[in-house]
Enzyme design. Structure first.
Site, mmCIF file in Angstrom:
data_model
loop_
_atom_site.group_PDB
_atom_site.id
_atom_site.type_symbol
_atom_site.label_atom_id
_atom_site.label_comp_id
_atom_site.label_asym_id
_atom_site.label_seq_id
_atom_site.Cartn_x
_atom_site.Cartn_y
_atom_site.Cartn_z
ATOM 1 N N SER A 46 0.832 -1.206 0.000
ATOM 2 C CA SER A 46 0.000 0.000 0.000
ATOM 3 C C SER A 46 0.870 1.260 0.000
ATOM 4 C CB SER A 46 -0.958 -0.029 1.196
ATOM 5 O OG SER A 46 -1.981 0.913 1.026
ATOM 6 N N ASP A 49 -8.261 -5.848 -6.139
ATOM 7 C CA ASP A 49 -8.132 -4.633 -5.336
ATOM 8 C C ASP A 49 -8.566 -3.431 -6.162
ATOM 9 O OD1 ASP A 49 -7.378 -2.643 -3.520
ATOM 10 O OD2 ASP A 49 -5.295 -2.662 -4.214
ATOM 11 N N HIS A 62 -6.359 -6.153 -1.631
ATOM 12 C CA HIS A 62 -5.279 -5.200 -1.375
ATOM 13 C C HIS A 62 -4.174 -5.795 -0.512
ATOM 14 C CE1 HIS A 62 -3.703 -1.183 -1.479
ATOM 15 N NE2 HIS A 62 -3.756 -1.033 -0.164
#
Length: 501
Positions: free
Chosen positions: A183, A425, A478
């Protein structure tokens, strides 16, 4: 018979070398973890945790950075040392430890007030590597205090942490070293790798045996990570129609990121936002988790990025996820230069607009890590305050710009890079990541193909010159290891070994 003094001195020197180079004695004994509440059994490898303390260069406040170190279950003296960083910015790497690839799986307690039950994780990344989970920057997780910071300061501080950590654990200095994360760590990792590489060139001691880096669903560049990749992704997933896509393309002149403020473009994007707002943006295959009475934890007033101001017109709750400990990563993309809203700040802003809080559940980690017995067992200081998944009051400045130049410079200098994406994601869609890896212009050495685990297709990859690989994980969101632990351990271990995935 008298023994010559020089001979006695030689014996003394050799004894001291043996004593202080013994790998069984080199790690700080005070940091050894002997038990963990909720786990009954023997650790398959040694665990250490504690603080590395130092003053920063740009901001002189003394930092106390907390780490949890898991030795490899295979061959700790030879296996790579891997640093893991969760994103945010401002989120604890215990997220990776508890929910993704740590040494334990957490089972719900049978009675209220009891500890979660910890079982050994058969797909822990410590099966094949030594791994450091670091709470960074200062103020995050068990690290303290909270100070204003940004990309460049965080990279500098983490480099200082690593140099001091390897002095504490000198027996690991020769091991291959990799920096990994997901991320917002798409920013943390390249800036840190660049800083470590610069230190190596300048002769910084101890010398870190840096070999490469790995990033999962990470940010890189606003042009690639933003609306352009999002629209492409949601159309490819069958979330928006061909008609709406064509309408948006015309209204936005083919570039949604640059033209989102134009009236016709804004109207088209609002239609798309209405279609996607009921989805779990961190894994469109999963339902959302919502607390019954979500609490606002922010102490700052931070405006949302414009692309989020039109999202959601209802607070109608979505179903609670059946998988109790599952939750998706709390981040929104893209990031632009300047102050970045942290996750708790964004949550409060969303609630104030009547928008449902994105699909997260950190209750197990929060309860376990705030238990006094757990904190004592892992040597967490009371000065760190309550543990939270993400720090509410962090003032964080995105000041490193696009990561494209970082990736080009690092890979061209010989550092290996694996860039992977969970292909469901919607927060940092694989479409943008695939595009920016291709944009570096490297020759394709292994054409787009499936990769396999357990005789099944687990995803697709393309390998470029300069040891750059882009890889997707089929059906993952994610936080890839949370959704696909077996497949994640497979590509992770083969990549570390330099084997074909």
């Amino acid at each position: 018979m008298d023994v010559p003094k020089h001979y006695l001195f030689s014996i003394l020197v050799v004894s001291l070398v043996v004593l202080f180079s013994d790998p069984l004695e080199a790690a700080p004994k005070a940091s050894l973890i002997t038990h963990l509440p909720g786990f009954n059994g023997t650790f398959p490898s040694k665990h250490y945790s504690g603080y590395v303390r130092f003053k920063g260069q740009r901001h002189p406040t003394r930092r106390h950075l907390f780490y949890y170190f898991v030795e490899s279950e295979r061959n700790p003296s030879k296996d790579p040392v891997v640093l893991w960083l969760n994103g945010g910015p401002g989120c604890s790497s215990f997220d990776g430890f508890v929910y993704e690839h740590g040494p334990f799986n957490f089972e719900a307690p049978k009675k209220q007030g009891e500890h979660p039950i910890l079982h050994l994780n058969p797909h822990s990344w410590s099966k094949v590597s030594n791994i450091i989970y670091l709470d960074s920057p200062s103020g995050v997780g068990f690290s303290y205090p909270s100070i204003p910071t940004g990309d460049l300061q965080t990279a500098s501080d983490t480099h200082t942490f690593l140099r001091k950590w390897f002095k504490l654990y000198p027996e690991f200095q020769a091991n291959p070293f990799y920096i990994t994360g997901e991320s917002y760590a798409g920013i943390y990792v390249p800036t840190l790798v660049s800083r470590v590489a610069k230190g190596i060139r300048k002769g910084a001691k101890p010398k870190i045996n840096l070999k490469g880096y790995m990033i999962g669903n990470g940010l890189c560049d606003s042009e690639f990570d933003g609306l352009n990749s999002l629209i492409q992704f949601v159309h490819g997933m069958g979330i928006i129609s061909d008609k709406l896509l064509k309408e948006a393309e015309v209204a936005c002149d083919g570039n949604y990121e640059r033209n989102e403020d134009k009236t016709q473009c804004t109207t088209a994007l609002a239609k798309i936002a209405e279609l996607i707002m009921g989805l779990n943006m961190y894994d469109i295959l999963e339902p959302c988790y919502h607390k019954k009475n979500p609490e606002a934890t922010s102490t700052k007033n931070t405006s949302l990025p414009k692309s989020f101001q039109e999202l959601g017109k209802t607070d109608k709750p979505l179903p609670v996820r059946k998988r109790m400990f599952g939750r998706a990563w709390p981040y929104r993309a893209p990031v632009r230069d300047g102050i970045v809203p942290t996750w708790p700040q964004l949550t409060q802003s969303l609630q104030a607009r009547g928008v449902s809080v994105p699909c997260t559940n950190d209750e197990v980690a929060t309860a376990w890590l705030n238990d006094e017995a757990v904190r004592k067992a892992i040597h967490a200081s009371p000065k760190s305050g309550n543990w939270n998944l993400c720090l509410a009051g962090l003032e964080y400045n995105h000041d490193a710009g696009s990561m494209l130049s970082y990736h080009h410079n690092l890979t061209s200098k010989g550092y290996r890079a694996l860039i992977y994406s969970g292909d469901h994601d919607m927060c940092v869609p694989f479409t943008g990541t695939e595009a920016w890896t291709a944009s570096l212009g490297y020759k394709v050495e292994d054409e787009w193909r499936p990769w396999m685990t357990n005789h099944q297709i687990a995803g697709y990859l393309q390998k470029y010159a300069h040891n750059l690989t882009f890889l997707t994980v089929k059906g993952a969101g994610h936080t890839v290891p949370e959704y696909k632990p077996r497949e994640s351990l497979h590509f992770y271990s083969r990549w570390l070994e330099g084997e074909r995935i």
